[in-house]
Design an enzyme around this catalytic site. Structure first.
Site, PDB file in Angstrom:
ATOM      1  N   ALA A 112       0.815  -1.104   0.165  1.00 38.32           N
ATOM      2  CA  ALA A 112      -0.026  -0.049   0.058  1.00 38.32           C
ATOM      3  C   ALA A 112       0.895   1.138  -0.207  1.00 38.32           C
ATOM      4  O   ALA A 112       0.751   2.021   0.878  1.00 38.32           O
ATOM      5  CB  ALA A 112      -0.932  -0.067   1.137  1.00 38.32           C
ATOM      6  N   HIS A 141       3.265   4.558  -0.246  1.00 37.26           N
ATOM      7  CA  HIS A 141       2.752   5.992  -0.631  1.00 37.26           C
ATOM      8  C   HIS A 141       4.034   7.023  -0.590  1.00 37.26           C
ATOM      9  O   HIS A 141       5.061   6.241  -0.517  1.00 37.26           O
ATOM     10  CB  HIS A 141       1.709   6.322   0.669  1.00 37.26           C
ATOM     11  N   HIS A 191       6.743   6.017   1.752  1.00 37.66           N
ATOM     12  CA  HIS A 191       7.731   5.091   1.423  1.00 37.66           C
ATOM     13  C   HIS A 191       8.505   5.329   0.285  1.00 37.66           C
ATOM     14  O   HIS A 191       9.741   4.950   0.353  1.00 37.66           O
ATOM     15  CB  HIS A 191       6.780   3.771   0.719  1.00 37.66           C
ATOM     16  N   GLY A 224      10.684   4.132   8.442  1.00 35.81           N
ATOM     17  CA  GLY A 224      10.312   5.580   8.742  1.00 35.81           C
ATOM     18  C   GLY A 224      10.085   5.908   9.997  1.00 35.81           C
ATOM     19  O   GLY A 224       9.821   4.920  10.955  1.00 35.81           O
ATOM     20  N   LYS A 233       7.965   7.659  11.490  1.00 36.09           N
ATOM     21  CA  LYS A 233       6.641   7.764  12.178  1.00 36.09           C
ATOM     22  C   LYS A 233       6.449   6.717  13.239  1.00 36.09           C
ATOM     23  O   LYS A 233       5.850   7.016  14.185  1.00 36.09           O
ATOM     24  CB  LYS A 233       5.548   7.585  10.996  1.00 36.09           C
ATOM     25  N   ASP A 234       7.077   5.474  12.778  1.00 33.29           N
ATOM     26  CA  ASP A 234       7.037   4.346  13.766  1.00 33.29           C
ATOM     27  C   ASP A 234       8.449   4.340  14.503  1.00 33.29           C
ATOM     28  O   ASP A 234       9.443   3.490  14.404  1.00 33.29           O
ATOM     29  CB  ASP A 234       6.967   3.125  12.837  1.00 33.29           C
ATOM     30  N   SER A 254       0.397   7.794   5.887  1.00 32.64           N
ATOM     31  CA  SER A 254       0.177   6.395   6.263  1.00 32.64           C
ATOM     32  C   SER A 254      -0.680   5.388   5.459  1.00 32.64           C
ATOM     33  O   SER A 254      -1.881   5.927   4.823  1.00 32.64           O
ATOM     34  CB  SER A 254      -0.484   6.321   7.951  1.00 32.64           C
ATOM     35  N   SER A 255      -0.554   4.301   5.172  1.00 29.74           N
ATOM     36  CA  SER A 255      -1.309   3.264   4.490  1.00 29.74           C
ATOM     37  C   SER A 255      -2.586   2.992   4.846  1.00 29.74           C
ATOM     38  O   SER A 255      -3.709   3.286   4.538  1.00 29.74           O
ATOM     39  CB  SER A 255      -0.692   1.933   4.515  1.00 29.74           C
TER      40      SER A 255
HETATM   41  O1  PAF Z   1       6.767  -0.679   9.180  1.00 30.50           O
HETATM   42  C1  PAF Z   1       6.292  -1.476   8.698  1.00 30.50           C
HETATM   43  O2  PAF Z   1       5.644  -1.424   7.568  1.00 30.50           O
HETATM   44  C2  PAF Z   1       6.508  -3.006   9.084  1.00 30.50           C
HETATM   45  O3  PAF Z   1       6.320  -2.900  10.507  1.00 30.50           O
HETATM   46  C3  PAF Z   1       7.717  -3.516   8.659  1.00 30.50           C
HETATM   47  C4  PAF Z   1       8.995  -2.987   9.039  1.00 30.50           C
HETATM   48  C5  PAF Z   1       7.871  -3.811   7.258  1.00 30.50           C
HETATM   49  C6  PAF Z   1       7.746  -5.127   9.001  1.00 30.50           C
HETATM   50  O4  PAF Z   1       6.647  -5.835   8.553  1.00 30.50           O
END
Ligand code: PAF
Length: 282
Positions: free
Chosen positions: A32, A34, A37, A147, A149-150, A185-186
C-alpha cells in the site's frame, strides 16, 4: 526492475550482487505504498547501488485480526509505483514461503516493548523483530531504511541489530506529511474525507504540545492542555498521548537537555493512527 517471490531466489540473487561488489539497500514495507515509502526508496537509491523493496503484510505483527483483514493489499499497484520510483528489486514472498512453520522463538525487547505501542499491541514487536530478522537474513543489506513515524519500531530494530550483531546500518527517515500536517500512512486509505480532516488534529495537538514545551510550560501542564485539546475534537478517540525521553521512551528518563518524543495514538472512524514529534531542546 525485477520481481522476486521466492526467498531462496532472493538470497541467491543478493549473494551474486554482493560477489560483484554492489552495495544493497533494503526498504521493508507492508505494501500500500505511498509518498512516505517513496522517501525511503529515494534515500536508499542515493546511498546504494541496488535497492530491494520488500512487500509483505506480516501476519505475526498484527494483534488484532480485523486490523490485518482490513490492511490494504495492492501488490500490482505497488509494483508499478516501485518501477516508476526506480527501485531495482521487489521482494514479495507469500506467507507460506516466509513462514513454512510457526516461529518458535519469542523476542523480548525489555522495557522498550512495554511502553507506548507495546502496551496496547501485545506481541506486535515480537512479530516485527521476527520478520525484520528474516528480511535482513534474506537480503543481506548494507543499509536498511525505516520511517520515523514508527519511532518505537525504529529503536526496536536498532536494538535487534545490535543484539544479533547484524552488519547492516539502520537508517531512520523523517515522517512525510499531507499539507494538513497529517502523517502519510497506508491506513489513511480507510478514512473518509471527513475522517482525514478529523485526523489532521492529531498533528495539530503535537504542534501545540511542542509550542507549550518551547514556551517552558512544563511537561505535566503540556500533557494536560494537549489532552484537553484532543478531548474537544469530535470523532477523535485518543488512546494515549505521552511525552518521554526519545532515547529510552520512558518518562522517568527525561533529562534537562535530552531529546524528547511526543507520541500519540488514537482512532478516527475506527482506524488506528499514530504519530510523533521528536524534540531536541535548545
Ligand atoms: O513498518 C512497517 O511497514 C512494518 O512494520 C515492517 C517494518 C515492514 C515489518 O513488517
Amino acid at each position: 526492475m525485477q520481481l522476486i517471490q521466492s526467498p531462496d531466489q532472493m538470497l541467491a540473487e543478493v549473494k551474486s550482487l554482493k560477489r560483484k561488489g554492489l552495495s544493497i539497500g533494503l526498504v521493508p514495507t507492508m505494501g500500500a505504498l505511498h509518498l512516505g515509502h517513496k522517501a525511503l526508496v529515494d534515500q536508499s537509491l542515493r546511498d546504494n547501488e541496488v535497492t530491494v523493496t520488500s512487500v509483505f503484510v506480516n501476519p505475526t505483527q498484527f494483534n488484532n485480526p480485523e486490523d490485518l483483514a482490513r490492511y490494504p493489499k495492492t501488490l500490482e499497484e505497488d509494483v508499478k509505483k516501485l518501477k516508476d520510483w526506480g527501485a531495482t528489486i521487489v521482494f514479495a514472498p507469500d506467507e507460506n514461503a516466509i513462514y513454512p512453520r510457526k516461529p518458535t522463538i519469542r523476542l523480548n525487547f525489555g522495557r522498550l516493548e512495554e511502553v507506548l505501542e507495546g502496551k496496547f499491541r501485545p506481541g506486535h514487536f515480537n512479530g516485527v523483530g521476527i520478520i525484520v530478522s528474516k528480511l535482513l537474513n534474506l537480503v543481506l543489506p548494507d543499509r536498511a531504511y525505516f520511517g520515523l513515524k514508527d519511532f518505537q519500531q525504529f529503536l526496536i530494530v536498532k536494538e535487534l541489530v545490535a543484539n544479533f550483531s547484524v552488519p547492516a546500518e539502520i537508517i531512520g527517515i523523517p515522517t512525510q506529511r499531507h499539507s494538513s500536517g497529517l502523517a502519510i500512512s497506508s491506513r489513511n486509505q480507510n478514512l473518509s474525507d471527513k475522517g482525514l480532516e478529523i485526523a489532521a488534529n492529531i498533528y495539530k495537538g503535537l504542534e501545540m504540545a511542542r509550542e507549550l514545551i518551547q514556551s517552558k510550560k512544563g511537561i505535566r501542564e503540556t500533557i494536560r492542555l494537549t489532552d484537553q485539546f484532543y478531548d474537544e475534537v469530535d470523532g477523535l478517540e485518543i488512546e494515549y498521548f505521552e511525552i518521554v525521553s526519545a532515547e529510552t521512551l520512558l518518562s522517568e528518563d527525561i533529562a534537562q537537555n535530552g531529546p524528547l518524543l511526543l507520541s500519540v495514538a488514537g482512532y478516527v472512524e475506527n482506524i488506528r493512527l499514530i504519530d510523533n514529534l521528536y524534540l531536541q531542546p535548545d
